[in-house]
Scaffold this motif. Structure first.
Motif, short mmCIF file in Angstrom:
data_model
loop_
_atom_site.label_atom_id
_atom_site.label_comp_id
_atom_site.label_asym_id
_atom_site.label_seq_id
_atom_site.Cartn_x
_atom_site.Cartn_y
_atom_site.Cartn_z
N GLY A 1 0.81 -1.33 -0.06
CA GLY A 1 -0.20 -0.35 -0.01
C GLY A 1 0.88 0.62 -0.18
O GLY A 1 0.55 2.16 -0.92
N LEU A 2 2.16 1.32 0.85
CA LEU A 2 2.83 2.44 0.65
C LEU A 2 3.35 2.44 -0.44
O LEU A 2 3.32 3.71 -1.14
CB LEU A 2 3.63 2.16 1.89
N SER A 3 3.98 1.21 -0.93
CA SER A 3 4.64 1.60 -2.77
C SER A 3 3.67 2.35 -3.18
O SER A 3 3.50 3.15 -4.42
CB SER A 3 4.80 0.38 -3.16
N ARG A 4 1.87 1.87 -3.62
CA ARG A 4 0.82 2.20 -4.21
C ARG A 4 0.96 3.69 -3.69
O ARG A 4 0.56 4.96 -5.00
CB ARG A 4 -0.08 1.59 -4.66
N ASN A 5 0.90 4.09 -3.12
CA ASN A 5 0.53 5.63 -2.07
C ASN A 5 2.31 6.62 -2.75
O ASN A 5 1.69 7.61 -3.72
CB ASN A 5 0.81 5.67 -0.51
N GLN A 6 3.02 6.33 -2.52
CA GLN A 6 4.43 6.41 -3.15
C GLN A 6 4.02 6.97 -4.46
O GLN A 6 4.25 8.38 -5.45
CB GLN A 6 5.84 5.78 -2.91
N MET A 7 3.53 5.97 -5.24
CA MET A 7 3.69 6.15 -6.76
C MET A 7 2.78 7.21 -6.89
O MET A 7 2.71 8.23 -8.28
CB MET A 7 3.09 5.12 -7.48
N GLY A 8 1.00 7.47 -6.29
CA GLY A 8 0.22 8.40 -6.43
C GLY A 8 0.62 10.43 -6.26
O GLY A 8 -0.27 11.06 -6.47
N ILE A 9 1.51 9.39 -5.15
CA ILE A 9 2.87 11.29 -4.51
C ILE A 9 3.05 11.59 -6.23
O ILE A 9 3.17 12.49 -6.26
CB ILE A 9 2.97 11.41 -3.39
N GLU A 10 3.86 10.20 -6.47
CA GLU A 10 4.85 10.97 -7.76
C GLU A 10 4.12 11.75 -8.99
O GLU A 10 4.43 12.35 -9.55
CB GLU A 10 5.81 9.64 -7.92
N GLU A 11 3.29 10.33 -8.84
CA GLU A 11 2.27 11.57 -10.52
C GLU A 11 1.78 12.71 -10.10
O GLU A 11 1.48 13.64 -10.90
CB GLU A 11 0.83 10.28 -10.41
#
Length: 159
Positions: free
Chosen positions: A131-141
């Motif tokens: 979940g943290l990895s997915r959140n990080q990708m969302g933040i990067e986008e």
């Protein structure tokens, strides 16, 4: 672990290795050694409690060893550091009681609403990490979108 060769087993609730930090460790000591040199007994080996209580692709549980009449070698090079028979049953019972006190259930038990499973805890940690990895990708986008908007505004190309 016979009467002529006493040993001590301790279940610890201290953090283990980083990848399995929440799993209790079980340490085995040989208390028949020189007490002056080894006041608490000579350390023999250490295992994760779940490895001793749950059959999986890596480990065979103490229950399975008992059912098959096997012995548990703590160190293959030292025959005296082998647990079998009644002693193995005592260690297994001790660990099951400790696990129930620690978590309220045994590894592999179905997890009910109020229950707690060490296996479930590992799955929860994996889900959290994913979940943290997915959140990080969302933040990067979002950061890329903000950068693009800032560039457009800086160039005076605002709508």
């Amino acid at each position: 672990m016979g009467e002529g060769n006493p040993r001590r087993v301790d279940a610890y609730r201290k953090p283990a290795a980083a990848h399995r930090a929440s799993y209790p460790l079980v340490e085995f000591y040989d208390t028949s050694q020189d007490a002056a040199r080894f006041p608490g007994g000579q350390f023999v080996s250490r295992y994760y409690m779940t490895d001793l209580l749950e059959d999986d692709s890596i480990a065979v549980s103490l229950d399975t060893m008992l059912k098959n009449g096997n012995q548990f070698s703590l160190d293959g090079g030292i025959p005296a550091w082998t647990v079998e028979g009644d002693d193995l049953a005592k260690v297994n019972d001790f660990l099951k009681k400790s696990c129930m006190e620690f978590s309220g259930s045994l590894p592999g038990d179905e997890k009910d609403e109020d229950g707690y499973s060490l296996t479930g805890e590992a799955k929860d940690a994996t889900a959290s990490r994913n979940g943290l990895s997915r959140n990080q990708m969302g933040i990067e986008e979002k950061a890329a979108e903000c950068k693009e908007t800032a560039t457009v505004l800086a160039n005076g190309n605002a709508l």
